[in-house]
Scaffold this motif. Structure first.
Motif, PDB file in Angstrom:
ATOM      1  N   GLN A   1       0.831  -1.207   0.000  1.00 26.56           N
ATOM      2  CA  GLN A   1       0.000   0.000   0.000  1.00 26.56           C
ATOM      3  C   GLN A   1       0.865   1.257   0.000  1.00 26.56           C
ATOM      4  N   GLY A   2       1.903   1.245   0.839  1.00 33.73           N
ATOM      5  CA  GLY A   2       2.790   2.400   0.885  1.00 33.73           C
ATOM      6  C   GLY A   2       3.498   2.619  -0.439  1.00 33.73           C
ATOM      7  N   PHE A   3       3.990   1.545  -1.047  1.00 27.96           N
ATOM      8  CA  PHE A   3       4.690   1.627  -2.327  1.00 27.96           C
ATOM      9  C   PHE A   3       3.755   2.167  -3.401  1.00 27.96           C
ATOM     10  N   ARG A   4       2.526   1.664  -3.442  1.00 29.99           N
ATOM     11  CA  ARG A   4       1.566   2.131  -4.452  1.00 29.99           C
ATOM     12  C   ARG A   4       1.241   3.610  -4.249  1.00 29.99           C
ATOM     13  N   THR A   5       1.116   4.029  -2.996  1.00 27.52           N
ATOM     14  CA  THR A   5       0.796   5.425  -2.709  1.00 27.52           C
ATOM     15  C   THR A   5       1.879   6.353  -3.247  1.00 27.52           C
ATOM     16  N   VAL A   6       3.146   5.988  -3.049  1.00 28.69           N
ATOM     17  CA  VAL A   6       4.261   6.808  -3.548  1.00 28.69           C
ATOM     18  C   VAL A   6       4.201   6.900  -5.065  1.00 28.69           C
ATOM     19  N   LEU A   7       3.971   5.774  -5.730  1.00 23.72           N
ATOM     20  CA  LEU A   7       3.924   5.777  -7.194  1.00 23.72           C
ATOM     21  C   LEU A   7       2.742   6.597  -7.710  1.00 23.72           C
ATOM     22  N   GLU A   8       1.628   6.568  -7.000  1.00 20.66           N
ATOM     23  CA  GLU A   8       0.479   7.387  -7.415  1.00 20.66           C
ATOM     24  C   GLU A   8       0.772   8.871  -7.241  1.00 20.66           C
ATOM     25  N   LEU A   9       1.543   9.217  -6.212  1.00 19.83           N
ATOM     26  CA  LEU A   9       1.948  10.617  -6.049  1.00 19.83           C
ATOM     27  C   LEU A   9       2.852  11.045  -7.187  1.00 19.83           C
ATOM     28  N   VAL A  10       3.744  10.156  -7.622  1.00 17.31           N
ATOM     29  CA  VAL A  10       4.602  10.459  -8.771  1.00 17.31           C
ATOM     30  C   VAL A  10       3.742  10.690 -10.008  1.00 17.31           C
ATOM     31  N   ILE A  11       2.725   9.852 -10.197  1.00 16.88           N
ATOM     32  CA  ILE A  11       1.840   9.981 -11.350  1.00 16.88           C
ATOM     33  C   ILE A  11       1.093  11.313 -11.320  1.00 16.88           C
ATOM     34  N   GLU A  12       0.743  11.782 -10.113  1.00 16.59           N
ATOM     35  CA  GLU A  12       0.010  13.042  -9.960  1.00 16.59           C
ATOM     36  C   GLU A  12       0.964  14.207  -9.677  1.00 16.59           C
ATOM     37  N   TYR A  13       2.145  14.153 -10.239  1.00 17.30           N
ATOM     38  CA  TYR A  13       3.179  15.149  -9.931  1.00 17.30           C
ATOM     39  C   TYR A  13       2.742  16.585 -10.208  1.00 17.30           C
ATOM     40  N   LYS A  14       1.821  16.779 -11.151  1.00 19.16           N
ATOM     41  CA  LYS A  14       1.385  18.142 -11.496  1.00 19.16           C
ATOM     42  C   LYS A  14       0.572  18.791 -10.382  1.00 19.16           C
ATOM     43  N   GLN A  15       0.176  18.023  -9.377  1.00 20.64           N
ATOM     44  CA  GLN A  15      -0.602  18.584  -8.265  1.00 20.64           C
ATOM     45  C   GLN A  15       0.195  18.636  -6.964  1.00 20.64           C
TER      46      GLN A  15
ATOM     47  N   LYS B   1       5.113  28.528  -7.010  1.00 21.51           N
ATOM     48  CA  LYS B   1       5.812  28.079  -8.221  1.00 21.51           C
ATOM     49  C   LYS B   1       5.052  26.931  -8.899  1.00 21.51           C
ATOM     50  N   PRO B   2       5.299  26.736 -10.197  1.00 22.39           N
ATOM     51  CA  PRO B   2       4.633  25.645 -10.920  1.00 22.39           C
ATOM     52  C   PRO B   2       4.910  24.294 -10.258  1.00 22.39           C
TER      53      PRO B   2
END
Length: 417
Positions: free
Chosen positions: A259-273, A299-300
């Motif tokens: 779960q923790g690993f998936r959460t980090v990867l989802e944050l990477v995917i949503e990097y624009k936010q 900043k952007p």
């Protein structure tokens, strides 16, 4: 077994079997680091042309933070000099110190060829007339692993002697000086080495299992780097993102690794936010620091501020780096490490929806400066004690409910930790 073939339930075992360094490896690397530290402090500048005094040598990087991967024997050593009186002087004189360190190491080898160690210098870019780091490999007959890689970085001793990093909070004037010098020279983030002790304490102080998750994310990052090549976002940004994911989504010392690993990867995917920062060592109270932070957080995206250095945005300016990593992260979500026994997908941690709310930083600053919103002295609602210096904003808090909606052109987001 490769990570690509590891199932969700076996991730903890994968980390233990393949990523955690064994006792002998840790001991040998520590001995090599201690040897070079002693050389730098006690004999390196003994015969220097001008009086040079080393105030301290701090072990940074993975070795200092306690997140070393098995088989990756690298160490960052930051050498602090009393001869430097400002951040800008660090820039102007670092080449001089690096040249002297290299000369002394070469001289030591010439006269002590049968001694404990040999070093091989990495080729420096000829365009760097004023390099910021000296890189070399140390080899010795007693090392099971062939070499230990070192990066030695000269630095201005901005903090002085820090006896207890757990309770330490820098004088705000240190950050005011940093901000003023960075603003004048346009060198934001270049002096993060001056705050190595704080970076080290921030990561090393995390629970053991969180550091295991960091190791897993770093291993994944190295696989991506091998597949995609450079450039990618800095690895330290992924470490901070992992800590952010745990603090916001779990906060417990025992958690599901997949779960923790998936959460980090989802944050990477949503990097624009992404807009993440901490108030562990600095905050909005000082007007200069507060105004600067507001500018940083406008900043952007992505914005990931170094918890030890407010001028260091690990999100960076090049979104293409994040885009490439995000595409790789998306592909990984279909791998076995995110599948349950019945074939269904592992769920990620439920993070606060704060990053989906549009917030104006001026209003945040106004509330902070007016004293209407202070860090909680003690809160254990979700199983974790939050230090006095750290703030985590709850999307249901009165503070957010009373904030007015910003105009459309001001839409951006932030997460306070």
């Amino acid at each position: 077994m490769a990570l690509t073939n590891t199932t969700a339930k076996d991730l903890d075992k994968f980390i233990e079997d393949h990523l955690l360094p064994d006792t002998r490896f840790r001991t040998e690397v520590r001995q090599a680091i201690d040897m070079i530290c002693a050389f730098l402090k006690e004999r390196c500048f003994r015969g220097a042309r001008h009086p040079v005094r080393v105030s301290k040598v701090v072990k940074g990087g993975s070795s200092g933070k306690g997140t070393t991967l098995r088989g990756r024997s690298d160490a960052d050593l930051v050498v602090f000099f009393t001869n430097l009186s400002s951040f800008q002087e660090q820039v102007s004189r670092r080449g001089e110190f690096i040249t002297e360190i290299r000369r002394q190491l070469e001289e030591y080898q010439t006269h002590n060829s049968k001694d404990m160690f040999q070093v091989t210098f990495k080729v420096q870019n000829p365009q760097w007339s004023n390099p910021r780091v000296l890189s070399f490999e140390l080899s010795s007959h007693w090392l099971t692993w062939n070499t230990v890689e070192f990066d030695v970085l000269p630095a201005y001793d901005a903090l002085g002697q820090v006896s207890n990093t757990k309770a330490y909070r820098p004088n705000p004037q240190i950050y005011v000086k940093l901000i003023n010098e960075c603003t004048l020279s346009h060198r934001e983030g270049e002096f993060s080495t001056c705050f190595t002790e704080l970076q080290k304490a921030f990561v090393k102080g995390q629970p053991t299992k969180v550091k295991s998750l960091i190791r897993l994310v770093k291993h994944w990052y190295q696989l991506c780097k091998r597949n995609l090549g450079s450039p990618l976002p800095p690895q330290y940004a992924l470490e901070l993102l992992t800590i952010h994911a745990w603090e916001s989504g779990s906060g417990k010392t025992s958690f599901n690794m997949a779960q923790g690993f998936r959460t980090v990867l989802e944050l990477v995917i949503e990097y624009k936010q992404l807009c993440v920062y901490w108030m562990e060592f600095y905050d909005f109270e000082n007007p200069t620091i507060g105004d600067y932070l507001k500018g940083q957080l406008r900043k952007p995206r992505p914005v990931i501020l170094d918890p030890a250095d407010p001028t260091g945005n690990l999100g960076g300016k090049d979104s293409e780096r994040w885009q490439r990593l995000a595409q790789e992260a998306e592909a990984w979500l279909s791998y076995p490490c995110f599948k349950l026994w019945d074939g269904s997908s592992v769920s990620s941690w439920e993070l606060p929806e704060l990053h989906r709310r549009s917030i104006m930083m001026d209003e945040i600053g106004m509330y902070l400066e007016a004293g209407q919103w202070k860090p909680p002295a003690h809160s254990e609602g979700d199983g974790v004690t939050w230090p006095q210096a750290r703030v985590r904003a709850n999307p249901d808090s009165d503070f957010l409910q009373h904030m007015s909606a910003p105009q459309a052109q001001e839409t951006w987001s932030c997460t306070l930790l």
